[in-house]
Scaffold this motif. Sequence first.
Motif, PDB file in Angstrom:
ATOM      1  N   ALA A 234       8.770 -80.421 -69.498  1.00 48.35           N
ATOM      2  CA  ALA A 234       7.962 -79.726 -68.247  1.00 48.35           C
ATOM      3  C   ALA A 234       8.141 -78.866 -67.723  1.00 48.35           C
ATOM      4  O   ALA A 234       7.531 -78.469 -66.900  1.00 48.35           O
ATOM      5  CB  ALA A 234       7.253 -81.335 -67.152  1.00 48.35           C
ATOM      6  N   THR A 235       9.780 -79.078 -66.878  1.00 52.53           N
ATOM      7  CA  THR A 235       9.799 -78.052 -66.008  1.00 52.53           C
ATOM      8  C   THR A 235      10.003 -76.777 -67.061  1.00 52.53           C
ATOM      9  O   THR A 235       9.505 -75.535 -66.391  1.00 52.53           O
ATOM     10  CB  THR A 235      11.907 -78.093 -65.645  1.00 52.53           C
ATOM     11  OG1 THR A 235      11.424 -79.376 -65.049  1.00 52.53           O
ATOM     12  CG2 THR A 235      11.734 -76.810 -64.686  1.00 52.53           C
ATOM     13  N   LYS A 236      10.599 -76.285 -68.091  1.00 52.42           N
ATOM     14  CA  LYS A 236      10.367 -74.973 -69.317  1.00 52.42           C
ATOM     15  C   LYS A 236       8.795 -74.763 -69.309  1.00 52.42           C
ATOM     16  O   LYS A 236       8.621 -73.749 -68.863  1.00 52.42           O
ATOM     17  CB  LYS A 236      10.814 -75.723 -70.427  1.00 52.42           C
ATOM     18  CG  LYS A 236      10.884 -73.960 -71.450  1.00 52.42           C
ATOM     19  CD  LYS A 236      10.890 -75.048 -72.701  1.00 52.42           C
ATOM     20  CE  LYS A 236      10.952 -73.425 -73.638  1.00 52.42           C
ATOM     21  NZ  LYS A 236      10.240 -74.384 -75.109  1.00 52.42           N
ATOM     22  N   ILE A 237       7.234 -76.132 -69.495  1.00 51.74           N
ATOM     23  CA  ILE A 237       6.666 -74.974 -69.808  1.00 51.74           C
ATOM     24  C   ILE A 237       5.159 -74.610 -67.993  1.00 51.74           C
ATOM     25  O   ILE A 237       5.874 -74.190 -68.307  1.00 51.74           O
ATOM     26  CB  ILE A 237       5.416 -76.481 -70.119  1.00 51.74           C
ATOM     27  CG1 ILE A 237       5.933 -76.958 -71.552  1.00 51.74           C
ATOM     28  CG2 ILE A 237       4.356 -76.508 -69.735  1.00 51.74           C
ATOM     29  CD1 ILE A 237       5.557 -78.069 -72.018  1.00 51.74           C
ATOM     30  N   LEU A 238       6.018 -75.701 -67.194  1.00 51.96           N
ATOM     31  CA  LEU A 238       6.133 -74.732 -65.321  1.00 51.96           C
ATOM     32  C   LEU A 238       6.950 -73.846 -65.628  1.00 51.96           C
ATOM     33  O   LEU A 238       5.118 -73.143 -65.328  1.00 51.96           O
ATOM     34  CB  LEU A 238       5.533 -76.154 -65.325  1.00 51.96           C
ATOM     35  CG  LEU A 238       5.188 -76.917 -64.588  1.00 51.96           C
ATOM     36  CD1 LEU A 238       5.559 -78.392 -63.688  1.00 51.96           C
ATOM     37  CD2 LEU A 238       3.915 -76.835 -64.423  1.00 51.96           C
ATOM     38  N   ALA A 239       7.869 -73.544 -66.090  1.00 51.89           N
ATOM     39  CA  ALA A 239       8.737 -71.780 -66.023  1.00 51.89           C
ATOM     40  C   ALA A 239       7.603 -70.808 -66.520  1.00 51.89           C
ATOM     41  O   ALA A 239       7.243 -69.456 -65.917  1.00 51.89           O
ATOM     42  CB  ALA A 239       9.674 -72.256 -65.910  1.00 51.89           C
ATOM     43  N   GLU A 240       7.390 -71.174 -67.830  1.00 48.63           N
ATOM     44  CA  GLU A 240       6.514 -69.967 -68.632  1.00 48.63           C
ATOM     45  C   GLU A 240       5.271 -69.567 -68.699  1.00 48.63           C
ATOM     46  O   GLU A 240       4.636 -69.016 -67.896  1.00 48.63           O
ATOM     47  CB  GLU A 240       6.357 -70.646 -70.074  1.00 48.63           C
ATOM     48  CG  GLU A 240       8.041 -70.916 -70.711  1.00 48.63           C
ATOM     49  CD  GLU A 240       7.461 -71.183 -71.681  1.00 48.63           C
ATOM     50  OE1 GLU A 240       6.143 -72.093 -72.483  1.00 48.63           O
ATOM     51  OE2 GLU A 240       8.900 -71.072 -73.155  1.00 48.63           O
ATOM     52  N   LEU A 241       4.479 -71.135 -67.505  1.00 45.93           N
ATOM     53  CA  LEU A 241       3.317 -71.055 -67.054  1.00 45.93           C
ATOM     54  C   LEU A 241       2.920 -70.107 -65.715  1.00 45.93           C
ATOM     55  O   LEU A 241       1.890 -68.795 -65.804  1.00 45.93           O
ATOM     56  CB  LEU A 241       2.976 -72.653 -66.894  1.00 45.93           C
ATOM     57  CG  LEU A 241       1.055 -72.953 -65.690  1.00 45.93           C
ATOM     58  CD1 LEU A 241       0.244 -71.721 -67.416  1.00 45.93           C
ATOM     59  CD2 LEU A 241       1.095 -73.926 -64.978  1.00 45.93           C
ATOM     60  N   HIS A 242       4.112 -69.645 -64.748  1.00 46.98           N
ATOM     61  CA  HIS A 242       4.453 -69.431 -63.793  1.00 46.98           C
ATOM     62  C   HIS A 242       4.421 -67.601 -64.212  1.00 46.98           C
ATOM     63  O   HIS A 242       4.120 -67.102 -63.726  1.00 46.98           O
ATOM     64  CB  HIS A 242       5.368 -69.520 -62.982  1.00 46.98           C
ATOM     65  CG  HIS A 242       4.963 -70.996 -61.938  1.00 46.98           C
ATOM     66  ND1 HIS A 242       3.267 -71.612 -61.434  1.00 46.98           N
ATOM     67  CD2 HIS A 242       5.530 -72.614 -62.388  1.00 46.98           C
ATOM     68  CE1 HIS A 242       3.722 -72.611 -61.039  1.00 46.98           C
ATOM     69  NE2 HIS A 242       4.557 -73.057 -61.299  1.00 46.98           N
ATOM     70  N   GLU A 243       5.366 -67.906 -65.059  1.00 49.19           N
ATOM     71  CA  GLU A 243       5.648 -65.856 -65.849  1.00 49.19           C
ATOM     72  C   GLU A 243       4.506 -65.361 -66.367  1.00 49.19           C
ATOM     73  O   GLU A 243       3.954 -64.392 -66.201  1.00 49.19           O
ATOM     74  CB  GLU A 243       6.943 -66.308 -66.616  1.00 49.19           C
ATOM     75  CG  GLU A 243       7.787 -64.706 -66.882  1.00 49.19           C
ATOM     76  CD  GLU A 243       8.678 -65.003 -67.561  1.00 49.19           C
ATOM     77  OE1 GLU A 243       8.330 -64.673 -68.454  1.00 49.19           O
ATOM     78  OE2 GLU A 243       9.774 -66.404 -67.779  1.00 49.19           O
ATOM     79  N   SER A 244       3.643 -66.451 -67.597  1.00 50.02           N
ATOM     80  CA  SER A 244       2.646 -66.042 -68.258  1.00 50.02           C
ATOM     81  C   SER A 244       1.276 -65.983 -67.348  1.00 50.02           C
ATOM     82  O   SER A 244       0.576 -65.122 -67.845  1.00 50.02           O
ATOM     83  CB  SER A 244       2.626 -66.291 -69.042  1.00 50.02           C
ATOM     84  OG  SER A 244       2.441 -67.283 -69.000  1.00 50.02           O
ATOM     85  N   LYS A 245       1.475 -66.841 -66.233  1.00 50.57           N
ATOM     86  CA  LYS A 245      -0.076 -66.706 -65.475  1.00 50.57           C
ATOM     87  C   LYS A 245      -0.907 -67.410 -66.568  1.00 50.57           C
ATOM     88  O   LYS A 245      -2.391 -67.372 -66.472  1.00 50.57           O
ATOM     89  CB  LYS A 245      -0.560 -66.203 -65.658  1.00 50.57           C
ATOM     90  CG  LYS A 245       0.064 -65.454 -64.146  1.00 50.57           C
ATOM     91  CD  LYS A 245       0.116 -66.221 -62.805  1.00 50.57           C
ATOM     92  CE  LYS A 245       1.713 -65.469 -61.421  1.00 50.57           C
ATOM     93  NZ  LYS A 245       1.276 -65.889 -60.011  1.00 50.57           N
TER      94      LYS A 245
END
Length: 85
Positions: free
Chosen positions: A13-24
């Motif tokens: 979850a933490t990794k996926i959320l970090a990627e989400l915030h970075e890529s939008k």
Amino acid sequence: MKIELVTTLKRQATKILAELHESKEPVLITEHGQPSAYLVDVDDYELMQNRIRLLEGIARGETAILKNRTYSQSEATEKMSKWLK
């Protein structure tokens, strides 16, 4: 659009959320091979909600025009006078 299994979301979850915030870029979450939910950035979600409210307001206005439920400028000013002080 990125697609992730729900089990991957549980584990990373933490990794996926970090990627989400970075890529939008929204993330489609699947369960048993079927779409289940979207993860979207908070700012993007709020922007979508604001757009929906705006479009709903426009639709109400268009409906009012079609049903001839409109006021002239002077009628509207008179009805709104208590709020325009």
